[in-house]
Scaffold this motif. Structure first.
Motif, short mmCIF file in Angstrom:
data_model
loop_
_atom_site.label_atom_id
_atom_site.label_comp_id
_atom_site.label_asym_id
_atom_site.label_seq_id
_atom_site.Cartn_x
_atom_site.Cartn_y
_atom_site.Cartn_z
N THR A 177 0.84 -1.19 0.00
CA THR A 177 0.00 0.00 0.00
C THR A 177 0.88 1.25 0.00
O THR A 177 2.07 1.17 0.30
N LEU A 203 -8.06 -5.71 3.86
CA LEU A 203 -6.62 -5.84 3.57
C LEU A 203 -5.94 -6.64 4.67
O LEU A 203 -5.16 -7.56 4.40
N LYS A 204 -6.28 -6.34 5.91
CA LYS A 204 -5.65 -7.03 7.03
C LYS A 204 -5.99 -8.52 7.00
O LYS A 204 -5.17 -9.37 7.34
N VAL A 236 0.22 -6.27 5.63
CA VAL A 236 0.09 -5.03 4.88
C VAL A 236 1.35 -4.18 5.04
O VAL A 236 1.73 -3.81 6.15
#
Ligand code: S3P
Length: 170
Positions: free
Chosen positions: A9, A94-95, A100
Motif C-alpha cells: 500500500t 486488507l488485514k 500489509v
C-alpha cells in the motif's frame, strides 16, 4: 484466498507496482495489481472510469474487488491503488488478506516521481503539487492504521527497499 499474502500500500508513485513485480520475481510468488484487475473487469482505463462513472463508482469497484480476492486460493503479492486503504471496510479486508506493507513517501518525492503523469486522474488539476500535499496529509493516518510494516522510501533506491522486503518475507 489464503490470509498470508503480501499487500503493498501507499500513495501514488510510492513504488507499489514496480517493487511488487520485483518482489514477486524474487520470492517466486504470483503478482496481482488491484488497479489492473479493475481495468480488466471494467474494460476501460482508470481515467476513463473516473470520467464516465465517477470516483465513487471506482471506490465501490475497489471494495468489491477486495471481497472477491478473499475467494481466491494461493499466496500472492498484491499491489493496491493509492486510495484503497481509505475506507475502513477496505482496511479490514486488507488485514484479513495478509501482511500489509506501507511505502511511506513525502509529497516532494511524489511530485518528482509522478507530478506530470496524465494517468492519475486525481492529479489533473490546477495545482497538483498542493493536491498531493493535501491528499497525503489526509490519508497518512489511514495508511498507517492499516499497515503491519512501514518502510520510508524517500531517498532509497528500489534495490534497497526490495532488500528490506526480502529480509521481512523470505
Ligand atoms: C488512486 C491511485 C491510483 C488509482 C486511482 C486512484 C488514489 O493507483 O487507483 O487513480 O486515490 O490515490 P496508484 O496508486 O497505483 O497510482
Amino acid at each position: 484466498m489464503a490470509n498470508n499474502n503480501i499487500i503493498l500500500t501507499g500513495f501514488m508513485g510510492s513504488g507499489k507496482t514496480t517493487l511488487g513485480l520485483r518482489l514477486s520475481y524474487r520470492l517466486r510468488l504470483p503478482f496481482l495489481d488491484t488497479d489492473n484487475l479493475i481495468v480488466q473487469k471494467a474494460g476501460m482505463s482508470i481515467p476513463e472510469i473516473f470520467e464516465t462513472q465517477g470516483e465513487a463508482a471506482f471506490r465501490q469497484m475497489e471494495t468489491e474487488l477486495l471481497k472477491e480476492l478473499r475467494e481466491r486460493t494461493g499466496r500472492y503479492i498484491i499491489s493496491t491503488g493509492g486510495g484503497t486503504p481509505l475506507r475502513e471496510e477496505n482496511r479490514e479486508a486488507l488485514k484479513q488478506l495478509g501482511t500489509v506493507v506501507l511505502f511511506r513517501v513525502s509529497p516532494e518525492e511524489v511530485w518528482n516521481r509522478i507530478g506530470k503523469d496524465k494517468n492519475r486522474p486525481l492529479l489533473q488539476c490546477d495545482d497538483p503539487q498542493q493536491r498531493i500535499r493535501d491528499l497525503l496529509a489526509e490519508r497518512t493516518p489511514k495508511y498507517e492504521a492499516a499497515a503491519d510494516l512501514i518502510i520510508d522510501v524517500d531517498g532509497k533506491e528500489f534495490a534497497e527497499v526490495l532488500q528490506i522486503l526480502e529480509d521481512n518475507f523470505s
